[in-house]
Motif scaffolding. Sequence first.
Motif, mmCIF file in Angstrom:
data_model
loop_
_atom_site.group_PDB
_atom_site.id
_atom_site.type_symbol
_atom_site.label_atom_id
_atom_site.label_comp_id
_atom_site.label_asym_id
_atom_site.label_seq_id
_atom_site.Cartn_x
_atom_site.Cartn_y
_atom_site.Cartn_z
ATOM 1 N N THR A 130 46.207 25.527 3.464
ATOM 2 C CA THR A 130 47.644 25.992 2.117
ATOM 3 C C THR A 130 48.661 27.110 2.757
ATOM 4 N N TYR A 131 49.820 27.164 3.506
ATOM 5 C CA TYR A 131 49.994 28.198 4.561
ATOM 6 C C TYR A 131 51.830 28.694 3.463
ATOM 7 N N THR A 132 52.480 29.750 3.677
ATOM 8 C CA THR A 132 53.348 29.921 2.607
ATOM 9 C C THR A 132 54.287 30.011 3.661
ATOM 10 N N SER A 133 54.058 30.538 4.891
ATOM 11 C CA SER A 133 55.228 30.421 5.790
ATOM 12 C C SER A 133 56.031 30.483 7.585
ATOM 13 N N GLN A 134 54.901 31.317 7.993
ATOM 14 C CA GLN A 134 54.830 30.636 9.342
ATOM 15 C C GLN A 134 53.330 30.726 9.659
ATOM 16 N N ASP A 135 52.648 29.431 10.364
ATOM 17 C CA ASP A 135 51.055 30.196 11.034
ATOM 18 C C ASP A 135 50.738 29.082 11.992
ATOM 19 N N THR A 136 49.963 29.046 13.199
ATOM 20 C CA THR A 136 50.253 28.404 14.295
ATOM 21 C C THR A 136 48.154 27.204 13.571
ATOM 22 N N ILE A 137 48.982 25.766 13.882
ATOM 23 C CA ILE A 137 47.752 25.631 13.621
ATOM 24 C C ILE A 137 47.245 24.498 15.047
ATOM 25 N N THR A 138 46.783 24.195 15.524
ATOM 26 C CA THR A 138 46.325 22.948 16.568
ATOM 27 C C THR A 138 46.182 21.609 15.671
ATOM 28 N N VAL A 139 46.901 20.939 16.491
ATOM 29 C CA VAL A 139 47.415 19.341 16.597
ATOM 30 C C VAL A 139 46.004 18.341 17.660
ATOM 31 N N ALA A 140 45.466 17.686 17.144
ATOM 32 C CA ALA A 140 44.646 16.469 18.375
ATOM 33 C C ALA A 140 45.451 15.987 18.258
ATOM 34 N N GLY A 141 45.265 15.173 19.372
ATOM 35 C CA GLY A 141 46.100 14.100 19.982
ATOM 36 C C GLY A 141 47.088 14.011 19.206
ATOM 37 N N THR A 142 47.817 12.439 18.859
ATOM 38 C CA THR A 142 48.800 12.185 18.179
ATOM 39 C C THR A 142 48.488 11.531 17.031
ATOM 40 N N SER A 143 47.335 11.546 16.115
ATOM 41 C CA SER A 143 47.128 11.443 14.919
ATOM 42 C C SER A 143 48.134 11.854 14.084
ATOM 43 N N PRO A 144 48.492 10.763 12.973
ATOM 44 C CA PRO A 144 48.879 11.440 12.386
ATOM 45 C C PRO A 144 48.571 12.435 11.646
ATOM 46 N N LEU A 145 49.544 14.121 10.504
ATOM 47 C CA LEU A 145 48.342 15.002 10.186
ATOM 48 C C LEU A 145 49.587 14.170 8.461
#
Length: 386
Positions: free
Chosen positions: A346-361
């Motif tokens: 859970t995030y409150t405003s802004q953060d950086t995440i790693t997205v693996a490939g094209t699988s939906p999050l």
Amino acid sequence: MKKIVTSVLAFMGMFSISGIQSQTIVTTTPQFRNVVLEEYTGIHCTYCPDGHKRAKQLAADYPGRVVLLNIHQGGYAVPSGNEPDFRTPWGDPLAAQTNLTGYPCGTVNRHVFPGHEQTAGGTAMGRGDWAQVAPEILSDISPVNIGATTSYNSSTNELTITVEAYYTGNAANDTNFINVALTQDSVWGPQTGASSYNPDDWINGQYNHLHMFREFLTGQWGDTITSTTAGSVFTKTYTLTVPADFYGIPFDINNCEVAVYVTETTQEVLTGIQVPINAVDDGNHAPYYGIFTNVANEVLDASFGNTVSFNMNFASSLSGNNDFVVNLSTDAPAGWTENFSIGANTYTSQDTITVAGTSPLAVTVNVTPDNTPKIATYTLSFWPVN
């Protein structure tokens, strides 16, 4: 801006994502389509200035996303006495395929929009429809990107235009056509209805004609692109010795722009750009990095202290692992609280995440209002770090 944006209008809203050679100008990042508005007009058309004003407003509403060509054609364009003749040989064939029945009218990407046509099955629409249909084009992904450089040499009086088309996906047709047109601003002349319907461009008894179509460098229907599969590149350079006039109307290179667009046949414009003289445009106007799908809720009501949730999926269009900045912004009252969750985090405003490939999050936006009433807007944005 390198963003994929979904706007959440809390309690009243929506989600949207507003030979072998290599490219050297055009971006290879997939793009959303741009609007190409071909407006049919004439100096004796009373309501045409209102069409000009609406077209200009459309371009202002979507900066860098709208190509404007004002084509003087038809009975209202016929000059009287010593009036200038702004018509070209190209206008009538263009108009003939629109099924137009009145002026002003225009085509948006030469696309048929059912319910908006002047004639059923035609591409011509009245001026009140252009802004209504434009978002449909702007939210569609283009299979081709266009880039161009323009350079004018005053010593040789030569204009050089290099265009590139890069296919990020497979086009529906095996062949496409690239069109290169010259438009001109600040062409002063008569215009019926200008003082009433577009007074800002009516100055000292003369009308400032903008985006006037002057000439094709690629002929009536464009130059053929023979390879339209993903990864294909088309490159061509056009050189023009700039004339003093086109068809008897003085031409000013300093007020010229170059419109470049790709069509499927003689119809359906895939996308386009409009480039000033002595400029470079890589076509990176509306990059596409992914998409939001399965939006469960677009409109939600909530009361003091009760949390409501907007649920959706985000799928990247980029292969491999990529870091995305994710930002949640809002105009909600200060006492409201909000956060977003991706997976178990859970995030409150802004953060950086790693997205693996094209699988939906799985993504959820949670909103808890206080006792301050408001129709609030929440904007969740994803954009790649690199």
